[in-house]
Design a protein around this motif. Sequence first.
Motif, PDB file in Angstrom:
ATOM      1  N   LYS A  82       1.304  -1.331   0.200  1.00  0.00           N
ATOM      2  CA  LYS A  82      -0.238  -0.368  -0.450  1.00  0.00           C
ATOM      3  C   LYS A  82       0.726   1.409   0.701  1.00  0.00           C
ATOM      4  O   LYS A  82       0.631   1.808  -0.689  1.00  0.00           O
ATOM      5  CB  LYS A  82      -1.243   0.151   0.982  1.00  0.00           C
ATOM      6  CG  LYS A  82      -2.286  -0.406   1.132  1.00  0.00           C
ATOM      7  CD  LYS A  82      -3.624  -0.168   2.144  1.00  0.00           C
ATOM      8  CE  LYS A  82      -2.891  -1.052   3.329  1.00  0.00           C
ATOM      9  NZ  LYS A  82      -3.604  -1.453   4.172  1.00  0.00           N
ATOM     10  N   ASN A  83       2.243   0.875   1.213  1.00  0.00           N
ATOM     11  CA  ASN A  83       2.609   2.157   0.674  1.00  0.00           C
ATOM     12  C   ASN A  83       3.127   2.632  -0.352  1.00  0.00           C
ATOM     13  O   ASN A  83       3.640   3.522  -1.224  1.00  0.00           O
ATOM     14  CB  ASN A  83       4.152   2.543   1.916  1.00  0.00           C
ATOM     15  CG  ASN A  83       5.051   1.295   1.323  1.00  0.00           C
ATOM     16  OD1 ASN A  83       4.124  -0.281   1.096  1.00  0.00           O
ATOM     17  ND2 ASN A  83       6.511   1.205   2.141  1.00  0.00           N
ATOM     18  N   CYS A 115      -5.379   8.517   9.501  1.00  0.00           N
ATOM     19  CA  CYS A 115      -3.602   7.788  10.157  1.00  0.00           C
ATOM     20  C   CYS A 115      -2.963   7.352   9.165  1.00  0.00           C
ATOM     21  O   CYS A 115      -1.390   7.496   9.044  1.00  0.00           O
ATOM     22  CB  CYS A 115      -3.964   7.209  11.571  1.00  0.00           C
ATOM     23  SG  CYS A 115      -5.090   7.957  12.468  1.00  0.00           S
ATOM     24  N   TYR A 116      -3.593   5.931   8.672  1.00  0.00           N
ATOM     25  CA  TYR A 116      -1.559   5.497   8.053  1.00  0.00           C
ATOM     26  C   TYR A 116      -1.767   6.163   6.833  1.00  0.00           C
ATOM     27  O   TYR A 116      -0.073   6.261   6.477  1.00  0.00           O
ATOM     28  CB  TYR A 116      -2.548   3.850   7.632  1.00  0.00           C
ATOM     29  CG  TYR A 116      -1.613   3.152   6.581  1.00  0.00           C
ATOM     30  CD1 TYR A 116      -0.368   2.952   6.880  1.00  0.00           C
ATOM     31  CD2 TYR A 116      -1.675   2.748   4.803  1.00  0.00           C
ATOM     32  CE1 TYR A 116       0.400   1.990   6.030  1.00  0.00           C
ATOM     33  CE2 TYR A 116      -0.725   2.547   4.570  1.00  0.00           C
ATOM     34  CZ  TYR A 116       1.033   1.838   5.032  1.00  0.00           C
ATOM     35  OH  TYR A 116       1.368   1.695   4.569  1.00  0.00           O
ATOM     36  N   SER A 119       0.667   8.531   7.870  1.00  0.00           N
ATOM     37  CA  SER A 119       1.802   8.657   8.010  1.00  0.00           C
ATOM     38  C   SER A 119       2.354   8.065   6.748  1.00  0.00           C
ATOM     39  O   SER A 119       4.402   8.724   7.106  1.00  0.00           O
ATOM     40  CB  SER A 119       1.728   7.757   9.465  1.00  0.00           C
ATOM     41  OG  SER A 119       1.640   6.167   8.425  1.00  0.00           O
TER      42      SER A 119
END
Length: 258
Positions: A82-83, A115-116, A119
């Motif tokens: 995902k990142n 949040c994810y 970040s």
Amino acid sequence: MKKVISFSGKGGVGKTTSLVLFLKYILEKNGHINILVIDSDPDANIADVIGQNIHFSDTIGGKMKVLKEKIQKRQLPLDVPKNQIIEGDVYKSIIELDKFDIIEMGRTEGEGCYCYINSVLKNVIDTLSKNYEITLIDSPAGLEHFARKTGRNVTDLIIVTDPSKMGLHTMRRILEITKEVNLRFENIWVLGNRFPDNLTENLEKEIEKLNDDHVKFLGVLPNDDEISEFNMKGENLLNISQDNLTYQKAKEIFSKIL
Ligand SMILES: Nc1ncnc2c1ncn2[C@@H]1O[C@H](COP(=O)(O)OP(=O)(O)OP(=O)(O)O)[C@@H](O)[C@H]1O
Ligand SMILES: [Mg+2]
């Protein structure tokens, strides 16, 4: 020498205006330098001030909204982390203009936890600014982003204040919070905007009272009718005349930084 310069302060004190005057100064001084402008204020936007029309779907917020929907509907490919997808979206959000690049954060709409995503975004933006000689960041008016420790790679923090008690109060709160969360900057500057000459000394005294050698007085910009006119008419502030006295003053002030 890479510089990441962030403009912060109370709402409406002139963060965006002073950032654009700074940008004009850099473009004039170093035409060929790589510049990234990050508009991280979800409400106001630099695009308006420089006569650009940026659609929500081209902002990071717009891209993250689509991503969040895909996550919820389980439409993301399973073999890509995902990142990496978020990073890819950030790179796709870079708008390349003639003389500089711009990233518009836009608002993160709707419910659910970001949040994810936030970040990952923080890290990507830190990485991204490494590709540019100068990064200018227009921060949101609140203090919350400091508490979240965004802007860890900022070299120069410029706190803009107008001649008001609240403007100065926000300046002090920013300094307190950045200390509390241990955010470090090479330089912290205070810029007075819309300041009449007779109050300049008061601002310098306020800075002295802080008793912090790290915080330096950058200078003051006066209230300027031409700037108001450009804003009201929606004209590109980068096109303000070289002869404009506030711009001349801005150049002198900003040469302390670059
Ligand atoms: N020196 C100045 N002379 C005249 N008008 C100014 C000056 N500085 C800012 N303004 C005007 O004040 C208004 C607020 O300025 P600006 O948008 O730069 O503030 P801001 O701190 O970015 O606000 P926000 O917190 O909403 O993002 C705008 O209409 C702008 O044109
Ligand atoms: Mg603004």
